[in-house]
Design a protein around this motif. Structure first.
Motif, mmCIF file in Angstrom:
data_model
loop_
_atom_site.group_PDB
_atom_site.id
_atom_site.type_symbol
_atom_site.label_atom_id
_atom_site.label_comp_id
_atom_site.label_asym_id
_atom_site.label_seq_id
_atom_site.Cartn_x
_atom_site.Cartn_y
_atom_site.Cartn_z
ATOM 1 N N GLU A 92 0.829 -1.208 0.000
ATOM 2 C CA GLU A 92 0.000 0.000 0.000
ATOM 3 C C GLU A 92 0.864 1.259 0.000
ATOM 4 O O GLU A 92 0.545 2.252 -0.663
ATOM 5 N N ARG A 93 1.974 1.219 0.742
ATOM 6 C CA ARG A 93 2.910 2.347 0.752
ATOM 7 C C ARG A 93 3.462 2.597 -0.643
ATOM 8 O O ARG A 93 3.520 3.752 -1.108
ATOM 9 N N LEU A 94 3.837 1.536 -1.323
ATOM 10 C CA LEU A 94 4.402 1.661 -2.663
ATOM 11 C C LEU A 94 3.358 2.121 -3.669
ATOM 12 O O LEU A 94 3.681 2.849 -4.619
ATOM 13 N N MET A 95 2.107 1.729 -3.472
ATOM 14 C CA MET A 95 1.032 2.166 -4.371
ATOM 15 C C MET A 95 0.775 3.671 -4.263
ATOM 16 O O MET A 95 0.161 4.263 -5.139
ATOM 17 N N LEU A 96 1.262 4.281 -3.190
ATOM 18 C CA LEU A 96 1.103 5.727 -2.998
ATOM 19 C C LEU A 96 2.359 6.498 -3.398
ATOM 20 O O LEU A 96 2.384 7.726 -3.296
ATOM 21 N N ASP A 97 3.396 5.778 -3.821
ATOM 22 C CA ASP A 97 4.680 6.402 -4.167
ATOM 23 C C ASP A 97 4.661 6.858 -5.622
ATOM 24 O O ASP A 97 4.811 6.053 -6.545
ATOM 25 N N ALA A 98 4.499 8.150 -5.829
ATOM 26 C CA ALA A 98 4.399 8.688 -7.195
ATOM 27 C C ALA A 98 5.710 8.603 -7.960
ATOM 28 O O ALA A 98 5.739 8.772 -9.181
ATOM 29 N N GLY A 99 6.791 8.314 -7.265
ATOM 30 C CA GLY A 99 8.091 8.247 -7.936
ATOM 31 C C GLY A 99 8.309 6.976 -8.722
ATOM 32 O O GLY A 99 9.202 6.915 -9.576
ATOM 33 N N ILE A 100 7.526 5.936 -8.442
ATOM 34 C CA ILE A 100 7.704 4.649 -9.116
ATOM 35 C C ILE A 100 6.499 4.359 -10.012
ATOM 36 O O ILE A 100 5.583 5.169 -10.119
ATOM 37 N N VAL A 101 6.509 3.201 -10.654
ATOM 38 C CA VAL A 101 5.357 2.736 -11.428
ATOM 39 C C VAL A 101 4.401 2.066 -10.443
ATOM 40 O O VAL A 101 4.735 1.035 -9.854
ATOM 41 N N ARG A 102 3.232 2.662 -10.275
ATOM 42 C CA ARG A 102 2.299 2.159 -9.263
ATOM 43 C C ARG A 102 1.359 1.126 -9.876
ATOM 44 O O ARG A 102 0.210 1.403 -10.202
ATOM 45 N N ASN A 103 1.887 -0.057 -10.028
ATOM 46 C CA ASN A 103 1.135 -1.180 -10.578
ATOM 47 C C ASN A 103 1.185 -2.290 -9.533
ATOM 48 O O ASN A 103 2.257 -2.832 -9.245
ATOM 49 N N ARG A 104 0.036 -2.615 -8.967
ATOM 50 C CA ARG A 104 -0.009 -3.565 -7.848
ATOM 51 C C ARG A 104 0.585 -4.927 -8.216
ATOM 52 O O ARG A 104 1.345 -5.516 -7.432
ATOM 53 N N LEU A 105 0.255 -5.427 -9.397
ATOM 54 C CA LEU A 105 0.762 -6.743 -9.793
ATOM 55 C C LEU A 105 2.281 -6.740 -9.939
ATOM 56 O O LEU A 105 2.962 -7.702 -9.560
ATOM 57 N N LYS A 106 2.810 -5.648 -10.479
ATOM 58 C CA LYS A 106 4.267 -5.562 -10.654
ATOM 59 C C LYS A 106 4.982 -5.391 -9.308
ATOM 60 O O LYS A 106 6.060 -5.950 -9.103
ATOM 61 N N ILE A 107 4.376 -4.631 -8.409
ATOM 62 C CA ILE A 107 4.938 -4.475 -7.064
ATOM 63 C C ILE A 107 4.952 -5.822 -6.347
ATOM 64 O O ILE A 107 5.963 -6.211 -5.738
ATOM 65 N N GLN A 108 3.842 -6.524 -6.430
ATOM 66 C CA GLN A 108 3.767 -7.839 -5.785
ATOM 67 C C GLN A 108 4.749 -8.813 -6.424
ATOM 68 O O GLN A 108 5.352 -9.659 -5.735
ATOM 69 N N ALA A 109 4.958 -8.684 -7.748
ATOM 70 C CA ALA A 109 5.918 -9.548 -8.433
ATOM 71 C C ALA A 109 7.334 -9.293 -7.932
ATOM 72 O O ALA A 109 8.124 -10.233 -7.777
ATOM 73 N N ALA A 110 7.672 -8.038 -7.651
ATOM 74 C CA ALA A 110 9.005 -7.725 -7.134
ATOM 75 C C ALA A 110 9.236 -8.406 -5.787
ATOM 76 O O ALA A 110 10.347 -8.893 -5.506
ATOM 77 N N ILE A 111 8.186 -8.451 -4.968
ATOM 78 C CA ILE A 111 8.292 -9.112 -3.660
ATOM 79 C C ILE A 111 8.407 -10.623 -3.851
ATOM 80 O O ILE A 111 9.278 -11.283 -3.267
ATOM 81 N N THR A 112 7.538 -11.172 -4.693
ATOM 82 C CA THR A 112 7.572 -12.604 -4.997
ATOM 83 C C THR A 112 8.941 -13.007 -5.544
ATOM 84 O O THR A 112 9.504 -14.046 -5.160
ATOM 85 N N ASN A 113 9.492 -12.180 -6.426
ATOM 86 C CA ASN A 113 10.767 -12.507 -7.050
ATOM 87 C C ASN A 113 11.925 -12.399 -6.074
ATOM 88 O O ASN A 113 12.928 -13.110 -6.216
ATOM 89 N N ALA A 114 11.810 -11.520 -5.090
ATOM 90 C CA ALA A 114 12.834 -11.461 -4.038
ATOM 91 C C ALA A 114 12.823 -12.764 -3.240
ATOM 92 O O ALA A 114 13.883 -13.326 -2.911
ATOM 93 N N GLN A 115 11.629 -13.244 -2.928
ATOM 94 C CA GLN A 115 11.508 -14.507 -2.198
ATOM 95 C C GLN A 115 12.045 -15.665 -3.024
ATOM 96 O O GLN A 115 12.746 -16.551 -2.509
ATOM 97 N N ALA A 116 11.744 -15.653 -4.330
ATOM 98 C CA ALA A 116 12.236 -16.714 -5.217
ATOM 99 C C ALA A 116 13.750 -16.645 -5.369
ATOM 100 O O ALA A 116 14.415 -17.684 -5.493
ATOM 101 N N THR A 117 14.302 -15.432 -5.365
ATOM 102 C CA THR A 117 15.757 -15.253 -5.444
ATOM 103 C C THR A 117 16.432 -15.890 -4.246
ATOM 104 O O THR A 117 17.445 -16.606 -4.380
ATOM 105 N N ILE A 118 15.873 -15.660 -3.069
ATOM 106 C CA ILE A 118 16.436 -16.248 -1.844
ATOM 107 C C ILE A 118 16.331 -17.767 -1.887
ATOM 108 O O ILE A 118 17.275 -18.483 -1.523
ATOM 109 N N ALA A 119 15.203 -18.275 -2.360
ATOM 110 C CA ALA A 119 15.012 -19.730 -2.442
ATOM 111 C C ALA A 119 16.034 -20.380 -3.367
ATOM 112 O O ALA A 119 16.468 -21.513 -3.134
ATOM 113 N N LEU A 120 16.435 -19.667 -4.417
ATOM 114 C CA LEU A 120 17.405 -20.216 -5.366
ATOM 115 C C LEU A 120 18.789 -20.402 -4.753
ATOM 116 O O LEU A 120 19.620 -21.134 -5.299
ATOM 117 N N ARG A 121 19.043 -19.746 -3.635
ATOM 118 C CA ARG A 121 20.356 -19.899 -2.993
ATOM 119 C C ARG A 121 20.609 -21.330 -2.561
ATOM 120 O O ARG A 121 21.760 -21.753 -2.439
#
Length: 202
Positions: A92-121
């Motif tokens: 929700e904080r990021l969805m209010l950040d006018a400095g970035i691309v405020r796309n909920r699916l893309k924001i959630q993907a960045a979080i998901t991909n961080a988790q997947a990055t850690i899992a790949l270790r």
């Protein structure tokens, strides 16, 4: 005056040849000259590139490049552990950040991909996982239309990353990533940057 139709390199006021997309905008020119196509072999840097390529989908890269400082601030320099711990309040904080691309699916993907990055270790790690899809040859384009937008390797990389839980990693997005991090060299043959990655000969 820029030619109305040109798909080859454009000679800049410094006498150097660049593709049309990097020839006019100073920010894009700087990115092309100093960053695009150079190898990225650290986990945090590669996770950032994957994230920004995902945010770029449907937009221009110039838009993402201008917003990159804001993205880095919002996502804590794309530190995987930090982003992986983001919760609903962070979204929700990021969805209010006018400095970035405020796309909920893309924001959630960045979080998901961080988790997947850690899992790949627990396997080979993100860097080795991605770079194993480097092709045995690279394009040798003389004109912009000679540059592909996907490849068998980008299709395979996309499928493999999806299988590991990544999102917004389609074949076209992954080919753009491969270009950006030097896995393929799609600099036009007469570009002053051709062969600069050290991965591929001129």
């Amino acid at each position: 005056m820029t030619p109305a139709v040109t798909t080859g390199s454009i000679i800049g006021d410094d006498g150097l040849a660049r593709p049309p997309w990097a020839a006019v905008d100073p920010l894009m020119r700087e990115y092309y000259d100093t960053e695009w196509g150079l190898p990225v072999r650290d986990e945090q840097g590669l996770y950032e590139r994957i994230s920004l390529e995902a945010f770029q989908a449907g937009l221009s890269w110039a838009t993402i490049l201008r917003k990159r400082p804001a993205f880095r601030a919002a996502f804590h320099d794309f530190h995987p552990e930090t982003v992986a711990a983001f919760g609903p309040a962070d979204v929700e904080r990021l969805m209010l950040d006018a400095g970035i691309v405020r796309n909920r699916l893309k924001i959630q993907a960045a979080i998901t991909n961080a988790q997947a990055t850690i899992a790949l270790r627990d396997d080979c790690g993100l860097v080795d996982f991605v770079w194993q899809f480097q092709p045995v040859t690279t394009p040798v384009p003389t004109m912009h239309e000679h540059i592909p937008t996907t490849s068998p390797e980008s299709i395979a990389l996309s499928k493999a990353l999806r299988k590991r839980g990544f999102a917004f990693v389609g074949p076209t997005t992954m080919y753009a990533l491969m270009e950006a991090i030097g896995m393929v060299d799609t600099h036009l043959l007469d570009s002053h940057r051709r062969g600069s990655s050290g991965v591929w000969p001129h």
